[in-house]
Design a protein around this motif. Structure first.
Motif, PDB file in Angstrom:
ATOM      1  N   VAL A  81     -49.553  -2.008  26.638  1.00 22.24           N
ATOM      2  CA  VAL A  81     -50.093  -1.629  25.334  1.00 22.24           C
ATOM      3  C   VAL A  81     -51.390  -2.408  25.127  1.00 22.24           C
ATOM      4  O   VAL A  81     -51.407  -3.641  25.185  1.00 22.24           O
ATOM      5  CB  VAL A  81     -49.102  -1.943  24.201  1.00 22.24           C
ATOM      6  N   ALA A  82     -52.466  -1.697  24.894  1.00 25.17           N
ATOM      7  CA  ALA A  82     -53.795  -2.316  24.809  1.00 25.17           C
ATOM      8  C   ALA A  82     -54.016  -2.909  23.420  1.00 25.17           C
ATOM      9  O   ALA A  82     -54.620  -2.295  22.543  1.00 25.17           O
ATOM     10  CB  ALA A  82     -54.870  -1.290  25.125  1.00 25.17           C
ATOM     11  N   THR A  83     -53.509  -4.128  23.211  1.00 30.12           N
ATOM     12  CA  THR A  83     -53.671  -4.770  21.911  1.00 30.12           C
ATOM     13  C   THR A  83     -54.744  -5.856  21.913  1.00 30.12           C
ATOM     14  O   THR A  83     -55.323  -6.163  20.877  1.00 30.12           O
ATOM     15  CB  THR A  83     -52.348  -5.392  21.438  1.00 30.12           C
ATOM     16  N   ASN A  84     -54.991  -6.470  23.075  1.00 26.53           N
ATOM     17  CA  ASN A  84     -55.948  -7.583  23.115  1.00 26.53           C
ATOM     18  C   ASN A  84     -56.833  -7.544  24.358  1.00 26.53           C
ATOM     19  O   ASN A  84     -57.141  -8.590  24.937  1.00 26.53           O
ATOM     20  CB  ASN A  84     -55.196  -8.920  23.070  1.00 26.53           C
ATOM     21  N   ILE A  85     -57.224  -6.355  24.789  1.00 25.70           N
ATOM     22  CA  ILE A  85     -58.070  -6.247  25.969  1.00 25.70           C
ATOM     23  C   ILE A  85     -59.381  -6.992  25.723  1.00 25.70           C
ATOM     24  O   ILE A  85     -60.059  -6.787  24.718  1.00 25.70           O
ATOM     25  CB  ILE A  85     -58.358  -4.767  26.308  1.00 25.70           C
ATOM     26  N   GLY A  86     -59.719  -7.891  26.647  1.00 22.49           N
ATOM     27  CA  GLY A  86     -60.928  -8.686  26.519  1.00 22.49           C
ATOM     28  C   GLY A  86     -60.775  -9.886  25.615  1.00 22.49           C
ATOM     29  O   GLY A  86     -61.735 -10.617  25.387  1.00 22.49           O
ATOM     30  N   GLN A  87     -59.562 -10.102  25.080  1.00 19.68           N
ATOM     31  CA  GLN A  87     -59.316 -11.233  24.187  1.00 19.68           C
ATOM     32  C   GLN A  87     -58.072 -11.995  24.643  1.00 19.68           C
ATOM     33  O   GLN A  87     -57.188 -12.299  23.855  1.00 19.68           O
ATOM     34  CB  GLN A  87     -59.118 -10.742  22.745  1.00 19.68           C
ATOM     35  N   ALA A  88     -58.013 -12.296  25.913  1.00 15.19           N
ATOM     36  CA  ALA A  88     -56.821 -12.926  26.476  1.00 15.19           C
ATOM     37  C   ALA A  88     -56.591 -14.331  25.938  1.00 15.19           C
ATOM     38  O   ALA A  88     -55.455 -14.764  25.761  1.00 15.19           O
ATOM     39  CB  ALA A  88     -56.931 -12.975  27.997  1.00 15.19           C
ATOM     40  N   GLU A  89     -57.691 -15.057  25.677  1.00 11.27           N
ATOM     41  CA  GLU A  89     -57.600 -16.452  25.244  1.00 11.27           C
ATOM     42  C   GLU A  89     -56.721 -17.250  26.212  1.00 11.27           C
ATOM     43  O   GLU A  89     -55.882 -18.054  25.800  1.00 11.27           O
ATOM     44  CB  GLU A  89     -57.066 -16.550  23.808  1.00 11.27           C
ATOM     45  N   GLN A  90     -56.923 -17.014  27.501  1.00 10.42           N
ATOM     46  CA  GLN A  90     -56.103 -17.658  28.527  1.00 10.42           C
ATOM     47  C   GLN A  90     -56.454 -19.128  28.676  1.00 10.42           C
ATOM     48  O   GLN A  90     -57.609 -19.512  28.772  1.00 10.42           O
ATOM     49  CB  GLN A  90     -56.290 -16.944  29.874  1.00 10.42           C
ATOM     50  N   GLY A  91     -55.411 -19.957  28.665  1.00  9.03           N
ATOM     51  CA  GLY A  91     -55.605 -21.380  28.866  1.00  9.03           C
ATOM     52  C   GLY A  91     -55.392 -21.767  30.315  1.00  9.03           C
ATOM     53  O   GLY A  91     -55.167 -20.917  31.176  1.00  9.03           O
TER      54      GLY A  91
END
Length: 256
Positions: free
Chosen positions: A174-184
């Motif tokens: 489900v494309a809810t945060n594509i480009g906004q992963a905020e991966q640590g």
């Protein structure tokens, strides 16, 4: 007016589920660590709470129970993912995924157990394809979703005697945060942000499928073409599923 409590209510899918329920005349209570942007209305109550803080969750749940005439539906939607090889992960991050995806849902179910019995309502767990099938570079995520699905499928038999349903929805991507992963550095990312997904759905389309399955009383609701096909292939040939999954996810291929 019936009340639905939704964890992860400020995410894309949480908002879409809330909008769909409100259109049907429900009041929604949106629980999230960050409720910025959510406005309280006659049909919506935002509740800021860290779901992994059990004491805070219990206080928030008690307040919701005290202020609403009934609790008719609880949707366990909050979650995170973790992308990366297990060999490069650490114990703390693995446990963090479980704290958010599994243990927070378990404690939320405990907090709303009696009100749902009183209303003969429904627990609705938002699992994933990774809740019933393996997923490359998602060991902690798949483990937590398998646990979530196992918990609510087992709770189903206990709560049936009280007239309570336990339903499980399993979306694919489900494309809810594509480009906004905020991966640590621990590989943990926001849900719906994976760049290696297949056949993405919009939150609105996913919510529509989930709510239709909810209304029909389906115990298991595959959400999206990938989820439906994965469920069929896993039952028929787990080995074939593994090969197809590695071909499309591990190698990044999106062709047939």
């Amino acid at each position: 007016m019936k009340t639905a409590v939704i964890s992860g209510g400020n995410g894309g899918l949480g908002r879409a589920l809330a909008a769909g329920l409100e259109a049907q005349g429900w009041h929604t209570v949106l629980m999230d660590r960050n409720t910025a942007g959510l406005q309280a209305t006659a049909s919506r109550t935002p509740v800021p709470v860290d779901l992994t803080d059990t004491a805070a969750l219990q206080r928030a749940a008690a307040q919701v129970i005290a202020t609403r005439p009934s609790i008719d539906l609880v949707i366990y939607n909050a979650g995170v993912s973790q992308i990366g090889p297990f060999a490069e992960s650490d114990p703390a991050s693995h446990r963090k995924v479980f704290e958010i995806n599994y243990f927070a849902a378990v404690e939320m179910a405990r907090a709303f157990l009696l009100p749902l019995r009183q209303s003969r309502g429904t627990h609705l767990a938002i699992s994933s394809v990774a809740g019933f099938a393996p997923l490359h570079h998602r060991t902690a995520y798949a483990g937590s979703k398998h646990a979530l699905q196992g918990f609510f499928a087992s709770l189903r038999s206990e709560e049936a005697a009280h007239g309570v349903r336990c339903q499980i929805a399993a979306p694919s991507f489900v494309a809810t945060n594509i480009g906004q992963a905020e991966q640590g550095g621990d590989g943990i990312v926001r849900p719906g942000s994976a760049p290696d997904g297949i056949d993405y759905m919009t939150p609105e389309d996913a919510a529509a499928v989930i709510l239709k399955g909810l209304a029909r009383g389906r115990d298991f609701i595959p959400v999206g073409r990938v989820a439906a096909l994965a469920a069929l292939v896993m039952r028929a040939s787990p080995g074939l599923y593994q090969r197809l999954m590695r071909r499309k996810i591990a190698t990044g291929r999106t062709d047939g």
